[in-house]
Design a protein around this motif. Structure first.
Motif, PDB file in Angstrom:
ATOM      1  N   UNK A 145      30.831  36.048 -11.424  1.00 37.01           N
ATOM      2  CA  UNK A 145      30.235  36.613 -10.327  1.00 37.01           C
ATOM      3  C   UNK A 145      28.758  36.119 -10.272  1.00 37.01           C
ATOM      4  N   UNK A 146      28.121  36.448 -11.562  1.00 40.08           N
ATOM      5  CA  UNK A 146      26.859  36.142 -11.889  1.00 40.08           C
ATOM      6  C   UNK A 146      26.405  34.421 -11.713  1.00 40.08           C
ATOM      7  N   UNK A 147      27.553  33.582 -12.142  1.00 40.63           N
ATOM      8  CA  UNK A 147      27.231  32.250 -12.050  1.00 40.63           C
ATOM      9  C   UNK A 147      27.581  31.969 -10.542  1.00 40.63           C
ATOM     10  N   UNK A 148      28.482  32.547  -9.893  1.00 39.35           N
ATOM     11  CA  UNK A 148      28.713  32.294  -8.606  1.00 39.35           C
ATOM     12  C   UNK A 148      27.468  32.484  -7.563  1.00 39.35           C
ATOM     13  N   UNK A 149      26.826  33.912  -7.832  1.00 33.64           N
ATOM     14  CA  UNK A 149      25.890  34.126  -7.201  1.00 33.64           C
ATOM     15  C   UNK A 149      24.580  33.120  -7.334  1.00 33.64           C
ATOM     16  N   UNK A 150      24.410  32.811  -8.629  1.00 37.61           N
ATOM     17  CA  UNK A 150      23.238  31.928  -8.813  1.00 37.61           C
ATOM     18  C   UNK A 150      23.343  30.275  -8.383  1.00 37.61           C
ATOM     19  N   UNK A 151      24.828  30.223  -8.432  1.00 37.04           N
ATOM     20  CA  UNK A 151      25.211  28.868  -7.777  1.00 37.04           C
ATOM     21  C   UNK A 151      24.829  28.844  -6.476  1.00 37.04           C
ATOM     22  N   UNK A 152      25.314  29.847  -5.709  1.00 41.71           N
ATOM     23  CA  UNK A 152      24.883  29.961  -4.152  1.00 41.71           C
ATOM     24  C   UNK A 152      23.330  29.911  -3.779  1.00 41.71           C
ATOM     25  N   UNK A 153      22.745  30.762  -4.767  1.00 42.34           N
ATOM     26  CA  UNK A 153      20.949  30.800  -4.754  1.00 42.34           C
ATOM     27  C   UNK A 153      20.626  29.537  -4.713  1.00 42.34           C
ATOM     28  N   UNK A 154      21.190  28.437  -5.938  1.00 41.23           N
ATOM     29  CA  UNK A 154      20.566  27.159  -6.098  1.00 41.23           C
ATOM     30  C   UNK A 154      21.054  26.411  -5.047  1.00 41.23           C
ATOM     31  N   UNK A 155      22.342  26.568  -4.420  1.00 39.18           N
ATOM     32  CA  UNK A 155      22.549  25.694  -3.227  1.00 39.18           C
ATOM     33  C   UNK A 155      21.750  26.166  -2.176  1.00 39.18           C
ATOM     34  N   UNK A 156      21.555  27.301  -1.861  1.00 40.97           N
ATOM     35  CA  UNK A 156      20.595  27.583  -0.816  1.00 40.97           C
ATOM     36  C   UNK A 156      19.221  26.854  -1.001  1.00 40.97           C
ATOM     37  N   UNK A 157      18.709  27.119  -2.382  1.00 47.54           N
ATOM     38  CA  UNK A 157      17.435  26.442  -2.404  1.00 47.54           C
ATOM     39  C   UNK A 157      17.500  24.910  -2.254  1.00 47.54           C
TER      40      UNK A 157
ATOM     41  N   UNK B  44       8.254  35.410  -0.672  1.00 47.10           N
ATOM     42  CA  UNK B  44       9.283  34.692  -1.425  1.00 47.10           C
ATOM     43  C   UNK B  44       9.545  33.460  -0.547  1.00 47.10           C
ATOM     44  N   UNK B  45      10.100  32.410  -1.464  1.00 54.34           N
ATOM     45  CA  UNK B  45      10.248  30.928  -0.700  1.00 54.34           C
ATOM     46  C   UNK B  45      11.558  31.030   0.191  1.00 54.34           C
ATOM     47  N   UNK B  46      12.362  32.073   0.069  1.00 57.19           N
ATOM     48  CA  UNK B  46      13.519  32.147   0.771  1.00 57.19           C
ATOM     49  C   UNK B  46      13.407  32.847   2.203  1.00 57.19           C
ATOM     50  N   UNK B  47      12.197  33.084   2.457  1.00 57.57           N
ATOM     51  CA  UNK B  47      12.019  33.638   3.559  1.00 57.57           C
ATOM     52  C   UNK B  47      11.886  32.399   4.864  1.00 57.57           C
ATOM     53  N   UNK B  48      12.807  32.318   5.558  1.00 52.59           N
ATOM     54  CA  UNK B  48      12.963  31.517   6.579  1.00 52.59           C
ATOM     55  C   UNK B  48      12.050  31.397   7.760  1.00 52.59           C
ATOM     56  N   UNK B  49      11.321  32.452   7.866  1.00 58.61           N
ATOM     57  CA  UNK B  49      10.472  32.563   8.805  1.00 58.61           C
ATOM     58  C   UNK B  49       9.461  31.518   9.042  1.00 58.61           C
ATOM     59  N   UNK B  50       9.002  31.043   7.928  1.00 59.33           N
ATOM     60  CA  UNK B  50       8.099  30.110   7.795  1.00 59.33           C
ATOM     61  C   UNK B  50       8.603  28.453   8.393  1.00 59.33           C
ATOM     62  N   UNK B  51       9.699  28.812   8.509  1.00 58.63           N
ATOM     63  CA  UNK B  51      10.444  27.236   8.938  1.00 58.63           C
ATOM     64  C   UNK B  51       9.702  27.017  10.592  1.00 58.63           C
ATOM     65  N   UNK B  52       9.503  28.134  10.988  1.00 58.62           N
ATOM     66  CA  UNK B  52       9.167  27.798  12.566  1.00 58.62           C
ATOM     67  C   UNK B  52       7.904  26.733  12.635  1.00 58.62           C
ATOM     68  N   UNK B  53       6.803  27.411  11.862  1.00 56.99           N
ATOM     69  CA  UNK B  53       5.635  26.449  11.975  1.00 56.99           C
ATOM     70  C   UNK B  53       5.918  25.027  11.478  1.00 56.99           C
TER      71      UNK B  53
END
Lengths: 609, 66
Positions: free
Chosen positions: A511-523, A562-571
């Motif tokens: 599950x740790x690998x799974x979470x990290x992979x999801x995070x990596x994919x998200x990145x 943090x970089x995964x805060x997507x609110x920055x995307x608007x600007x």
């Protein structure tokens, strides 16, 4: 003379396929008797030959290879199969159980007449699964669990066996069943065969599963799996000294544990381990008389061991009790069962005049001739323990006083099957030449003097002393309601450990690998949306973390979070550059990086050289 | 598991007797000595009784093994 000239496996497989069509009444009885008779005819009329060769994917699969060794196995398998079918007529209620029995019997015959390893392997696996049905048809939780352990063991053995076959084929280019060259394949094949032959410590499936099989199922099971293993051992590993000594270990180990059992069928199961030890010893000695002795013991053992399982099955069927502590006083209530059981007990103990005496004597004689004195002594001690154990079994089942037990004689089909089998136990003991002529080396067997005065007197001395000691020390081996741990205790502990490891640390890691992979994919997703912006954000974040600059509050929408805060995307809209161009550039960069990595890997592994 | 001293003492003595017996058997083994098979039978029974009694120390009360 009738000559079917077809692989006997076909008779039983077709019989199993047609059985559901005949219902469960009188027709079923006659149908089963017909299958048994046809099976006997098909096995007993076979001539030495190699036929039924089927080309398959570049290989030639041989479904019927009959020589002296396979023929003797075919005779005894089909004979005892017929006896087991007859025995079960009144006991087996469900057609499924008979189907499993017929498939098991057929696949065992398919294995002994197989001319190549792949055909052998196919029947080997069918045997494992069909016999599993005979355990599960007991329909108890204990049987279900034991069946699961049984099939796990056999799947492990089957995998080792198949891997051995593949390695053997790759090194020799041949799939013909025969001696194997030393190497990894050699050990894998030996391990695979060792599971079926119940080598110590691969034997635990046997005393675990057999006592939990159905009454008729146990009769089938006592015959085929281990003896097919011995047959394949005789084909592939004759004359291997280590195998011979393994036989000695099995002979003693099985007896010691049998002596401690309270469940009658568990006691018999441990004696299979012990008696198979004699066969394995004979094969391991490897001389003509050794092989003859081992195979003769297979033949005789099938007769008396099936008979013992039939007798104890009849006792359980009539009394509903399977522990020695609950039995006793059945000699007058079940006289035919008692007489046949005593005959089987005398046979397995190697008493003069019974079939076990002939084949055990041959194996011990072979060990002495080959100067394996320690092995001969172990086998002789095994005889002492066997006699001791069967004095205990017969005494506590039939002769000890027990007024409280209610029983009547077994049904007629059972009695017929038991009586015919008992007759052959005595007949071969009295007239061993009828066995000698069908052994692999008949001329050598004919020279063996089973009733030489010294040997006969010695055996009588040995067994009389054992009987005397039993009478004197009976109290010390009286049955108790106790459970004996065998090596399977360690397996079960280890199994629980493996399950715990899979459920806890392994799952946590997964599950740790799974979470990290999801995070990596998200990145990656985040980065690919706007690589230029993302790079700037990452650089700013890195510089801020390193203390090189202050957080550029709200610049480009970045708020120091943090970089995964997507609110920055608007600007992001602030960037007017076309995204496509940047994406292509990033893509090219990634391609170049991957290409470089690819080149590095190829160079370091010398693939370009 | 508590093992009483007299039992362990008896087991120890019996083990020594069985080992000496087995050594004697191995030494004299050629089947030609008078009474060899009688000796083998007696020592065999003692050996099995001992083995089962030693192993009974790891038995547990109960009727079923699972």
């Amino acid at each position: 003379m009738i000559e079917l000239n077809i692989p006997p496996v076909l008779v039983y497989v077709v019989g199993a396929a047609l059985l559901p069509l005949v219902g469960r009444g009188r027709v079923r009885r006659w149908f089963l008797v017909a299958v048994a008779v046809l099976g006997l005819v098909s096995a007993f009329t076979l001539k030495p030959q190699t036929s039924w060769v089927v080309p398959f994917s570049g290989f030639e699969l041989v479904f019927l290879h009959a020589d002296r060794l396979s023929l003797i196995m075919g005779y005894i398998f089909s004979f005892i199969g017929a006896a087991a079918i007859l025995y079960g007529l009144d006991v087996v209620r469900e057609n499924g159980e008979y189907i499993c029995g017929l498939l098991y019997l057929g696949s065992a015959l398919g294995a002994v007449f197989a001319g190549d390893f792949f055909t052998l392997y196919i029947f080997w696996e069918i045997m494992a699964f069909s016999s599993l049905g005979l355990v599960w048809y007991s329909r108890t939780e204990r049987a279900r669990n034991a069946g699961m352990r049984y099939i796990l063991f056999h799947l492990f053995g089957g995998c080792a066996f198949l891997a051995g076959i593949v390695i053997h084929y790759m090194s020799t280019g041949s799939i013909a069943v025969g001696p194997v060259e030393t190497g990894v394949g050699y050990f894998l094949l030996l391990m695979g065969i060792g599971v079926n032959t119940a080598f110590i410590p691969l034997h635990t499936w046997l005393p675990d599963a057999y006592p939990k099989a159905t009454i008729a199922g146990a009769v089938f099971m006592s015959v085929y799996t281990t003896k097919t293993g011995v047959y394949v051992l005789a084909r592939t590993f004759p004359g291997v000294e280590a195998v011979a000594y393994m036989g000695g270990v099995m002979a003693l180990y099985g007896v010691i544990f049998a002596l401690m059992q309270n469940d009658v069928r568990k006691l018999l199961s441990y004696h299979i381990v012990s008696q198979v030890g004699y066969m394995v010893a004979g094969i391991g000695i490897g001389t003509a008389i050794g092989i003859d002795g081992g195979i003769a013991h297979v033949f005789n053992h099938i007769l008396y061991k099936a008979l013992l399982f039939m007798c104890m099955g009849a006792v359980i069927y009539r009394t509903g009790r399977n522990n020695l502590t609950d039995l006793g006083g059945l000699a007058r209530k079940m006289p035919v069962t008692m007489i046949t059981c005593v005959i089987a007990a005398l046979s397995i103990s190697g008493v003069v005049g019974f079939n076990g005496y002939i084949s055990k004597g041959m194996v011990i004689h072979a060990a002495e001739e080959s100067h394996m004195h320690l092995l001969a002594l172990a086998l002789m001690l095994g005889s002492v323990g066997t006699f001791l154990s069967f004095l205990k079994l017969t005494y506590y089942t039939f002769f000890r006083r027990n007024e409280g037990i209610e029983a009547r004689e077994a049904p007629l089909p059972m009695l017929i099957a038991m009586s015919v089998t008992a007759f052959f136990c005595v007949a071969i003991g009295v007239y061993p030449k009828m066995l000698y002529v069908i052994l692999p080396y008949p001329e050598v067997a004919m020279e063996y003097r089973a009733y030489a005065p010294g040997h006969t007197a010695g055996t009588l001395e040995l067994l009389l002393m054992t009987a005397f000691m039993f009478a004197a020390l009976k109290v010390l081996i009286a049955p108790h309601e106790r459970i004996t741990y065998d090596i399977d205790y360690l397996y079960r502990k280890a199994g629980r450990g493996v399950i715990w490891f899979c459920e806890k640390p392994l799952m946590a890691f997964a599950s740790a690998i799974d979470t990290d992979l999801r995070r990596l994919a998200g990145s990656f997703v985040w980065f690919s949306r706007n690589p230029a912006m993302a790079s700037v954000v990452l650089l700013n974040a890195t510089a801020t973390r390193l203390g090189l600059m202050k957080p550029p509050a709200h610049a480009y929408g970045y708020r120091g979070e943090e970089k995964d805060d997507l609110s920055w995307e608007v600007p992001v809209k602030a960037i007017e550059e076309p995204r496509e161009r940047l994406s292509i550039g990033t893509g090219i960069l990634l391609v170049v990086i991957f290409f470089l990595l690819y080149l590095i890997v190829m160079l370091t592994h010398g693939w370009l050289a | 598991m508590k093992v009483h001293t007299p039992l362990s003492l008896i087991l120890m003595i019996a083990c020594i007797v069985a080992l000496v017996g087995l050594a004697l058997l191995a030494y004299t083994y050629n089947g030609e000595i008078k009474g060899f098979y009688l000796l083998c039978g007696a020592i065999g029974v003692v050996f099995f009784l001992l083995a089962t009694n030693v192993l009974s120390l790891i038995q547990k009360e109960g009727r079923y093994d699972d």
